[in-house]
Design a protein around this motif. Sequence first.
Motif, short mmCIF file in Angstrom:
data_model
loop_
_atom_site.label_atom_id
_atom_site.label_comp_id
_atom_site.label_asym_id
_atom_site.label_seq_id
_atom_site.Cartn_x
_atom_site.Cartn_y
_atom_site.Cartn_z
N ASP A 149 -92.51 -42.25 -35.66
CA ASP A 149 -92.56 -41.33 -36.72
C ASP A 149 -90.89 -41.26 -37.02
OD1 ASP A 149 -95.00 -40.13 -36.72
OD2 ASP A 149 -94.57 -39.87 -34.59
N VAL A 150 -89.90 -41.42 -35.93
CA VAL A 150 -88.58 -41.25 -36.25
C VAL A 150 -88.02 -42.53 -35.57
CG1 VAL A 150 -86.41 -39.84 -35.93
CG2 VAL A 150 -88.66 -38.96 -36.11
N MET A 151 -87.11 -43.42 -36.44
CA MET A 151 -86.45 -44.19 -35.75
C MET A 151 -84.72 -43.84 -35.79
SD MET A 151 -86.04 -48.27 -36.76
CE MET A 151 -85.15 -49.25 -35.93
N VAL A 152 -84.03 -44.07 -34.89
CA VAL A 152 -82.55 -43.66 -34.62
C VAL A 152 -81.90 -44.94 -34.27
CG1 VAL A 152 -80.82 -42.46 -33.52
CG2 VAL A 152 -83.12 -41.65 -33.80
N ILE A 153 -81.42 -45.53 -35.31
CA ILE A 153 -80.37 -46.52 -34.99
C ILE A 153 -78.84 -46.36 -34.49
CG2 ILE A 153 -79.44 -48.80 -36.22
CD1 ILE A 153 -81.62 -48.64 -38.36
N ILE A 154 -78.58 -46.78 -33.58
CA ILE A 154 -77.37 -46.62 -32.82
C ILE A 154 -76.52 -47.81 -33.38
CG2 ILE A 154 -75.82 -46.34 -30.74
CD1 ILE A 154 -78.24 -44.08 -31.42
#
Length: 266
Positions: free
Chosen positions: A166-171
């Motif tokens: 639902d959410v993707m956080v790219i570091i």
Amino acid sequence: MFKNPFARGNPSRIVSIHSFRGGTGKSNVTANLAATIARQGLRVGIIDTDIQSPGIHILFGLNEDKFKYTLNDYLWGRCPVEKAAYEVTSVLKQNGADAHRDSAIYLIPSSIKVGEISRILREGYNVGRLNEGLKQIVQRLKLDYLMIDTHPGLNEETLLSISISDVMVIIMRPDRQDFQGTAVTVDVARKLSVPKLLITVNKALPEFDFKALKQQVEDTYKTPVAGVLPLCEEMVRLASSDIFCLRYQDHPLTREVNGIATRITQ
């Protein structure tokens, strides 16, 4: 390619934390976001799918001698997935953090035994079984959020994690190699129609102009930057021995993590 098993009638949210390259601090950010979200009275699960180089369990004080089962055991049919989940909610109270009575954190680690890592590298595993395990752990532990600490780069497991998120956080770090790799990851996430895509810049030197850096990244990828995390001595000294945001609750980095957590849960 993959069908999202969580899409209908399930209020739980799946959050993938990903980076194109190793060394970005992905696991540290995952642990801090999970603790921050759990403190709000939510049930949060973390699964370490970086099977080739696992390590997030260290941040929660779990030693390998405490593991009866790991994600590897589930993937090879040795146990139900919930048997590999360990409750680590106690970390919220160790540092005097103000946690809600309903807060809970569960961690599914991957094995750090050389033989089992070698077997994964040699034989691989059934990605479809991983997909089923993600669905089961959300249901059986009644999770509000499941956070997936992914393997860096792009492979079949990563594509699965991205596709069901639902959410993707790219570091990413403010590094030229990271800029190039992040472009590939953003493109893949868009092709897989991730509902919410956020970028977090990590390990930014304190002398950088954070506002200008944030604008540069947003202009480059046409994607919101949820936060810019500074490289700080306290984090280096902590050396993954604790959850930073719980140890240093008034630190500027902690305030930035709080902001990223808010962007995830909105």
